[in-house]
Structures are given as C-alpha cells and as structure tokens.
Design a protein around this motif. Structure first.
Motif, PDB file in Angstrom:
ATOM      1  N   ARG A 197       2.030   3.985   3.578  1.00  0.00           N
ATOM      2  CA  ARG A 197       3.053   3.967   4.605  1.00  0.00           C
ATOM      3  C   ARG A 197       2.614   4.770   5.833  1.00  0.00           C
ATOM      4  O   ARG A 197       2.673   4.284   6.962  1.00  0.00           O
ATOM      5  CB  ARG A 197       4.321   4.563   3.995  1.00  0.00           C
ATOM      6  CG  ARG A 197       5.498   4.409   4.847  1.00  0.00           C
ATOM      7  CD  ARG A 197       6.733   5.058   4.268  1.00  0.00           C
ATOM      8  NE  ARG A 197       7.787   4.749   5.184  1.00  0.00           N
ATOM      9  CZ  ARG A 197       8.503   3.646   5.133  1.00  0.00           C
ATOM     10  NH1 ARG A 197       8.330   2.789   4.164  1.00  0.00           N
ATOM     11  NH2 ARG A 197       9.406   3.397   6.043  1.00  0.00           N
ATOM     12  N   ASP A 198       2.154   5.992   5.575  1.00  0.00           N
ATOM     13  CA  ASP A 198       1.706   6.838   6.687  1.00  0.00           C
ATOM     14  C   ASP A 198       0.534   6.204   7.423  1.00  0.00           C
ATOM     15  O   ASP A 198       0.447   6.257   8.645  1.00  0.00           O
ATOM     16  CB  ASP A 198       1.279   8.221   6.170  1.00  0.00           C
ATOM     17  CG  ASP A 198       2.475   9.061   5.748  1.00  0.00           C
ATOM     18  OD1 ASP A 198       3.609   8.629   6.018  1.00  0.00           O
ATOM     19  OD2 ASP A 198       2.260  10.124   5.154  1.00  0.00           O
ATOM     20  N   THR A 245       6.704   0.986   0.488  1.00  0.00           N
ATOM     21  CA  THR A 245       7.594   2.020  -0.048  1.00  0.00           C
ATOM     22  C   THR A 245       6.996   2.750  -1.241  1.00  0.00           C
ATOM     23  O   THR A 245       7.354   3.876  -1.514  1.00  0.00           O
ATOM     24  CB  THR A 245       8.963   1.458  -0.477  1.00  0.00           C
ATOM     25  OG1 THR A 245       8.751   0.492  -1.483  1.00  0.00           O
ATOM     26  CG2 THR A 245       9.697   0.862   0.677  1.00  0.00           C
ATOM     27  N   ILE A 246       6.109   2.111  -1.953  1.00  0.00           N
ATOM     28  CA  ILE A 246       5.648   2.724  -3.189  1.00  0.00           C
ATOM     29  C   ILE A 246       4.230   3.279  -3.091  1.00  0.00           C
ATOM     30  O   ILE A 246       3.982   4.428  -3.437  1.00  0.00           O
ATOM     31  CB  ILE A 246       5.737   1.724  -4.362  1.00  0.00           C
ATOM     32  CG1 ILE A 246       7.170   1.240  -4.531  1.00  0.00           C
ATOM     33  CG2 ILE A 246       5.215   2.349  -5.631  1.00  0.00           C
ATOM     34  CD1 ILE A 246       8.163   2.296  -4.962  1.00  0.00           C
ATOM     35  N   ALA A 247       3.315   2.454  -2.619  1.00  0.00           N
ATOM     36  CA  ALA A 247       1.924   2.887  -2.655  1.00  0.00           C
ATOM     37  C   ALA A 247       1.769   4.140  -1.801  1.00  0.00           C
ATOM     38  O   ALA A 247       2.102   4.151  -0.626  1.00  0.00           O
ATOM     39  CB  ALA A 247       1.022   1.783  -2.152  1.00  0.00           C
ATOM     40  N   PRO A 248       1.306   5.206  -2.403  1.00  0.00           N
ATOM     41  CA  PRO A 248       1.264   6.484  -1.701  1.00  0.00           C
ATOM     42  C   PRO A 248       0.340   6.466  -0.502  1.00  0.00           C
ATOM     43  O   PRO A 248      -0.704   5.850  -0.526  1.00  0.00           O
ATOM     44  CB  PRO A 248       0.739   7.448  -2.765  1.00  0.00           C
ATOM     45  CG  PRO A 248       0.152   6.594  -3.813  1.00  0.00           C
ATOM     46  CD  PRO A 248       0.772   5.259  -3.739  1.00  0.00           C
ATOM     47  N   GLY A 249       0.758   7.120   0.524  1.00  0.00           N
ATOM     48  CA  GLY A 249      -0.095   7.252   1.692  1.00  0.00           C
ATOM     49  C   GLY A 249      -0.174   6.000   2.547  1.00  0.00           C
ATOM     50  O   GLY A 249      -0.384   6.097   3.743  1.00  0.00           O
ATOM     51  N   SER A 304       2.268  12.438  -4.120  1.00  0.00           N
ATOM     52  CA  SER A 304       2.535  12.221  -2.702  1.00  0.00           C
ATOM     53  C   SER A 304       3.489  11.090  -2.361  1.00  0.00           C
ATOM     54  O   SER A 304       3.870  10.949  -1.222  1.00  0.00           O
ATOM     55  CB  SER A 304       1.219  12.015  -1.955  1.00  0.00           C
ATOM     56  OG  SER A 304       0.624  10.827  -2.391  1.00  0.00           O
ATOM     57  N   PHE A 305       3.910  10.311  -3.302  1.00  0.00           N
ATOM     58  CA  PHE A 305       4.848   9.242  -2.970  1.00  0.00           C
ATOM     59  C   PHE A 305       6.140   9.843  -2.407  1.00  0.00           C
ATOM     60  O   PHE A 305       6.697  10.777  -2.974  1.00  0.00           O
ATOM     61  CB  PHE A 305       5.125   8.398  -4.217  1.00  0.00           C
ATOM     62  CG  PHE A 305       6.358   7.538  -4.133  1.00  0.00           C
ATOM     63  CD1 PHE A 305       6.592   6.762  -3.005  1.00  0.00           C
ATOM     64  CD2 PHE A 305       7.251   7.488  -5.172  1.00  0.00           C
ATOM     65  CE1 PHE A 305       7.718   5.969  -2.923  1.00  0.00           C
ATOM     66  CE2 PHE A 305       8.384   6.696  -5.094  1.00  0.00           C
ATOM     67  CZ  PHE A 305       8.618   5.937  -3.976  1.00  0.00           C
ATOM     68  N   PHE A 354      -4.337   6.169  -9.462  1.00  0.00           N
ATOM     69  CA  PHE A 354      -3.129   5.680  -8.827  1.00  0.00           C
ATOM     70  C   PHE A 354      -1.937   6.557  -9.209  1.00  0.00           C
ATOM     71  O   PHE A 354      -1.107   6.898  -8.385  1.00  0.00           O
ATOM     72  CB  PHE A 354      -2.880   4.227  -9.258  1.00  0.00           C
ATOM     73  CG  PHE A 354      -1.999   3.495  -8.311  1.00  0.00           C
ATOM     74  CD1 PHE A 354      -2.514   2.970  -7.143  1.00  0.00           C
ATOM     75  CD2 PHE A 354      -0.654   3.335  -8.582  1.00  0.00           C
ATOM     76  CE1 PHE A 354      -1.693   2.308  -6.253  1.00  0.00           C
ATOM     77  CE2 PHE A 354       0.170   2.672  -7.701  1.00  0.00           C
ATOM     78  CZ  PHE A 354      -0.347   2.160  -6.533  1.00  0.00           C
TER      79      PHE A 354
END
Lengths: 332, 403
Positions: free
Chosen positions: A124-125, A118-122, B140-141, B133
């Motif tokens: 999830r995708d 849910t948090i770490a960007p990208g 992008s989050f 980070f």
C-alpha cells in the motif's frame, strides 16, 4: 528567498493534532507564488484537502483547487490537488507499465487489487509513494500530464514517516528481484536526493517535540533528507518578557491595572482585575513551558519556522495568512 | 423590486440542549462495567485518558488492567512499564483499598505468534512463523495492530473471568479492563479488523491461491493463470510461492482465528463494555468523533460518552467580551504602546475567542448527536509524567473542579 532551492518534493509530517495538513496546504500556497504550479497530495483517504479548500471531494485525478499566494506583486501560480488512493494507483501503474487490458480487469474481479492494497504489507505504501514519485518525475508514459514546479505531500504521521518513505526496505522482504524491486530502488534514489526534503510539524509541547526528535533520528539513519521543523499553534505574545516574569511571580500591580481599565472605559470590578491577573499567570506558565521546548527544538540543529495559533480557527483566508508567513520566513 | 411577502427567516436561534454530563465515577464504580474502550483520532490524549481512568478506578477499589498500545516513553515510565513484554505488570504506588492497577503494552508480533502457536500443531506453527510473508504481515500490516489489540483484549477478558471464578482476590483476577485503541489511519480500523481478517481469508483470491495446493492443477481457471502470470511478472515468482505456502498454512488455523475474532466482536457489543470516544475541541477531531459515535451505534456497540480533552480554560471571573477587551486594549496602546494592561486585555480576548469557538464546536456536535454524555477536560499547562499528574487528570475527568 527560499531556504530550500532545488527541492521538488516537500514531504510534510507531524504527530496527530499538530496541524500537519494545514501546514502542508499553506506550504503549497506559498510555493505557488510567482507563477509556479504546485501539486498538493494526500494519501490518508481523509479528504482533508477538499475540506480545507472548500471544494468537492477529490477524485483520483489532479484538480486545480486554488490560486497561489500573491507575493511582492508577482503573479501567483496555481495549486493543484490529488487524492491518492492505493487501488486506483495500482491499476494505473499496471496499465502504464504492463499494458494490462484484460488482465487488469481480471485482477480487480478476483479481488487481487483489494488483496494487494489492504492486506499485503508495505504494498500500500509503495503504491502511494509510487504515485507521488510519478508526479515529481513525470516521464513519457504519462503523456500530456502536467509538469509541476513542486510537489507537497501531506504524509502519514511522524511515527510512521520513515517506514512510509523507506520503500526499498518495505519491499525487500517480499520481492528480492524483479520490476517492483527496481522500481522501489529508483524511488529511493529520488527520496534520498537533495530534490526531496521532509519537514516536521510540531507544537511546543513535550510529547510532539520528543516525537519530532525521534523522527529526525530515524530519517537520518535511513539516509532520508531532513528539512525544517515547523512549530505550529504558537501562543500570542502580548506581554513583554519583563511583564511575563511579573505575571508568573504574582507581581502585577492590581491598582495600576484597575486605573488603566477605568481610563480605557471598561467597567471595572475586583473579579475582573483578579481574573485578568490569574489568566496572565496561567499564560506565563504555559509560555515558560513553550520556551523550554523551543530550546529543545533549537538544539535539533535544523531550520525552524513558527506559525501562530489563529484564535478563530483556520479557514481558507487563514491558510493564505499562514502561507504568507511561511514565505516570509523562507520555507515557501 | 421587493415583493410584499413578509421576511421569512429562522424563527429564533433554537437554543441547543447542552449535552448531558458524563458521570465518569458512576461508570467506573459500576461493578457491571468490565471493559472500557477509549477510541478517537491521533493526538487527542487517548493514552493519557485511558491511564488516568484506569488509575482512578483502581483507587476507587477496582482491580484494573490498562492495555496500552504505544504510550509516550515518560508516561510508560511513570506507570513502571519500561519494556514491551505483553504481560500485565503491577503499577507501583497505584491502587487503594482492595483496588489495584496493572498495565501492559501490546507487543503486536508476539500476540500474533501466540495465536498461531495456540491454533496450529507445533510443526505447522513453525512453518507459518518462518514464512517471510507471515513475518512481514505480522509486524507491518496496517490492520494487524488493531486486530491484535482486540485479540489481546479477548485473551485478558477470558483469563480474568477464569481467574475471578477460582480466586477473585488472587493475582490477575481483573474486574475492569481499560483499552487504549491504536492510532489508526482510520479511527474505525479496530472495529473492522476481525471482519477484514475474515473476509480476507474467505476472499476469492485466497481460495484460488489455495486451489492448486489442494487439488489438481486443471482446476485453475484461465482467469487465474492470467493473474498468476501477472503477479509473477510484477513481483517475481518467489513472492507468489511464499504467499501460497503462507495462505495454505494459515488456512488450517483459520477457523480458530475467525471464531476468536467473532467472539471478541460479540464481547465488545455485550453489556459490561463501555466505549468512550476521546476528542479535542478541534473540527477534525470532533468530525472523527462524530464518525465514531455513528459507527458505534450502527454496530450496536455500547457508547458511554464523549470526552473532550485539551479544552481551553474558561476566562476567569469576568464577563468582559473579546470585542470589549480588544477595543479597550487599542485605546490603552494608543497612549502607551508598552501598556501591560493592554497586553492582559489582548490575552483575555484571545482566550474568550478560543473558548467561544470550542463551545460552538461542542454545541454543534451535541446538536447532531443529542444525548451523548460529555465530559470536558481543561488543558493542563504541562505534560503528565507521573501518577500524580494522572490523578489530576482523573479528577478533572470526574468533574472535580478543584483539581
């Protein structure tokens, strides 16, 4: 004959409200004719597939949900569905590649899985596309898994599609080397190959057409393969061009219409005739706008397909009807 | 064999009470209404609705700012907000009497940066802003946009209250903020954003990441070293180090973050805020709307009503049924396949069916959520690209039939 031979992964995107999930489902049915097996994936946690096909909510497992389209007497194949959930995909991935028994559980216990998804960007995708990749390119690590002739992905909306598929870019800022980076690069090779294509669903309205044009530009600059444009919810064409023009310009003859109605056994009064003429004028105005947008779509230079708006809404029978039209037009 | 039991069935189809009409003008004219939040799933015309409401309120004498997230280019141009600059800009040609309209587009990253800068020492802020980070998270989050929309709303509101106290007639003294929520994966994300941020920062994993930075390494449990080893293996060691630095830096500003998130949440619940759920007469959009209505009442958020956009225009001046029209068209086509009248009848039948289906969908919604005031806005033939178009939508929202 299909316009897309050799494509194994059909990604279907579209602006909200254009019916991209409906088109993805109809495409899966169309591809699953002549004994072909097709996997339909959803990644947005909406359980839209279960609703469209009238089955129980889907788990993170491939389930057979429907028989494909019967086409020219060929025996239909099957449509399977998969609801991809990022957390389950991460645990499966770790188990598949790192044989994490205890550590996998520890990750879950400490909230790392939730953190990462849910948090770490990208991330999830990347997990979602990673599972799609795995379904297209099955390898020996997933023993006994079904091999599909095609995979259809009901993808995120047009505004996000390039970012979603551009996994190398997504992880680039975070993991400059290491297995994740390698994995992302391998996925990217598939997404950029002729085995993948991205179809865009639109309506004949200004905003969705503009977004479609923008998305095509973005996909091309990310070197991702652009497929067809599916124009959805097209209005009925019950009037000829000549009559449309007459309706638009207020030249429809009330007397004649009145006579026709009476001949057809309709109880005629003046408001009815005036109402029908007003409805026709309104329809003609909308058709004119549709036609101008249709020209914009044609100028995009990609194959286009059209699906009508079904006045009663789309139920399971409607999906097969749309699938048949996609097949006839060569998308499926 | 049939039994002698009498047939039991529904006694009569209960006539569902139609939803009460949403009085848009009463809502925007009420000086107690300070914030209107428009929410709903993507593609239902939320942005246009927000802009039209804001314009109408301004022309009825309110000092309005509309916060939009990602307007279609031409709509933005029509309001004179061509560039993303995170500052309210006056909309030329809008407003009337003492009313005025400002519009702004949310710049998610800049808003996030400003929060960090306002909460941390310049040195610390620099460290955070440069962390890879943070850069990825802030742009992008998936939840950042929702969170930042709420943050910006909180800022605008604090500013407006402050300015109104000193100089109610001055620039920036807004008395109504209209918010267009981001098109989220889940329409509810923006309500969850403050909570999610808090629980993220309070999470066990984050606490563990912070531990080595704070105390002796021996505090690390065996379980944690399993995790760090795994993460290093999967993501590479640099990732983990960046993340640790980031979390440690963020921890110092975290108290401020959380406090603000909670304030904004309380602001949303307060009297003076009104939520409008926007939908289209489609099963998916109405399902999301239903979800929303339930969630808002669950969170004690003040729901003002439902707006159903893009309704098919009603058949005009006739009670001819779809079936009757189709049968007549059939008869005419038998004699003359090119019959214009048959075409008109078929169009009428199509429209009657659509309208009936939409009415049924709305009735079901009203039956499940009685008492939710509703406004139905007929679909315009063309798109809106100027203030006049927005005025027309505003008039339709308010139920002016002649629009």
């Amino acid at each position: 004959m299909t316009d897309w031979p050799g494509v194994r992964l059909h990604v279907v995107t579209g602006k909200g409200g254009t019916g991209k999930s409906t088109v993805a489902a109809a495409l899966a049915l169309a591809l699953a004719s002549h004994g072909k097996n097709v996997l339909l994936c959803e990644v947005e946690g909406r359980q839209g597939i279960a609703r469209m096909f009238d089955v129980d909510p889907l788990p993170y497992a491939e389930r057979r949900i429907a028989t494909g389209l019967s086409h020219h007497g060929g025996a239909p194949g099957n449509v399977y569905a998969l609801h991809i959930d990022a957390e389950a995909a991460l645990l499966e991935y770790l188990a598949m590649y790192y044989k994490l028994g205890r550590a996998g559980k520890a990750l879950d216990r400490f909230g790392v899985v939730e953190f990462a998804t849910t948090i770490a960007p990208g991330v999830r995708d990347v997990l979602l596309t990673g599972k799609v990749f795995e379904a297209v390119q099955r390898n020996s690590r997933n023993r006994g898994a079904m091999q599909y002739d095609a995979v259809v992905l009901d993808a995120p909306p047009t505004g996000r599609i390039t970012q979603f598929l551009n996994v190398s870019e997504q992880v680039a800022g975070l993991a400059k080397m290491g297995p994740i980076k390698t994995q992302a690069d391998t996925m990217m090779t598939l997404f950029r190959s002729p085995r993948t294509t991205v179809h865009l669903v639109t309506l004949l309205e200004e905003m969705p057409v503009q977004e479609t044009a923008d998305a095509i530009g973005e996909l091309r600059s990310a070197r991702l393969p652009v497929g067809g444009v599916v124009v959805n919810l097209v209005r009925p064409r019950d009037l000829s061009d000549v009559d449309l023009a007459a309706a638009r310009e207020g030249r429809l003859e009330a007397d004649r219409i009145e006579k026709d109605l009476a001949a057809a056994g309709v109880e005629v009064d003046e408001p009815l005739v005036a109402g029908l003429i007003a409805e026709a004028a309104d329809h003609a105005e909308r058709r004119t706008l549709e036609d101008s947008q249709r020209e914009v779509v044609a100028a995009l230079g990609v194959p286009t397909y059209e699906l009508p708006r079904l006045a009663g809404g789309v139920d399971l029978g409607g999906l097969y009807e749309l699938a048949g039209m996609l097949k006839e037009q060569g998308l499926g | 064999m049939s039994t002698a039991k009498p047939r039991v069935g529904p006694l009569a189809t209960p006539r569902s009470t139609p939803a009460p009409r949403l009085d848009v003008d009463a809502l925007i004219d009420d000086p107690a209404t300070g914030i209107i939040v428009c929410c709903g799933s993507g593609g239902v015309g939320k942005t246009t609705t927000s802009a039209a409401l804001a314009l109408r309120a301004a022309e009825r004498g309110r000092k309005v700012v509309v916060l939009t997230i990602d307007p279609a280019r031409r709509l933005a141009q029509s309001m004179g907000i061509g560039q993303l600059d995170n500052v309210p800009r006056p909309v030329p040609g809008a407003g009337g009497g003492r009313g005025s309209l400002h519009a702004m587009m949310l710049d998610m990253k800049r808003t996030f940066d400003e929060v960090v800068e306002s909460q941390a020492s310049p040195e610390k802020a620099k460290q955070i802003l440069e962390n890879p980070f943070y850069i990825a998270l802030s742009s992008s989050f998936a939840g950042t946009q929702e969170y930042m929309a709420m943050e910006k709303l909180g800022q605008l509101h604090r500013d407006a209250v402050e300015r109104a106290r000193h100089d109610p007639e001055g620039e920036g003294a807004f008395d109504l903020i209209v918010v267009d929520t981001p098109p989220s994966r889940s329409a509810l994300d923006f309500l969850d954003a403050p909570e999610r941020l808090s629980s993220f920062l309070d999470g066990r994993f984050i606490r563990l990441l912070l531990t080595p930075a704070r105390g002796p390494a021996k505090l690390m449990s065996a379980g944690f070293s399993v995790i760090t080893n795994t993460l290093s293996k999967v993501l590479g060691g640099q990732f983990l180090r960046d993340m640790q630095t980031f979390v440690a830096a963020l921890d110092t500003v975290f108290g401020g973050f959380r406090q603000r998130a909670q304030q904004t949440y309380a602001l949303l619940q307060a009297r003076g805020t009104a939520f409008l759920v926007v939908a289209a007469p489609e099963p998916d959009a109405l399902r999301e709307a239903a979800y929303f209505v339930e969630r808002l009442s669950g969170d004690q958020m003040p729901l003002a009503g439902l707006i159903v956009n893009r309704a098919s225009p009603s058949p005009q001046g006739s009670g001819l049924s779809a079936e009757g029209a189709l049968a007549a068209a059939e008869r005419l086509r038998r004699d003359d396949p090119e019959s214009v009248t048959a075409g008109l009848l078929r169009l009428h039948a199509d429209r009657a069916r659509l309208v009936a289906r939409e009415a049924q969908l709305r009735d079901r919604f009203a039956a499940a959520h009685p008492g939710v005031a509703t406004a139905v806005v007929p679909a315009l033939a063309g798109d809106v690209h100027d203030l006049d178009g927005l005025r027309r939508i505003g008039a339709l929202l308010a139920g002016e039939a002649s629009a």
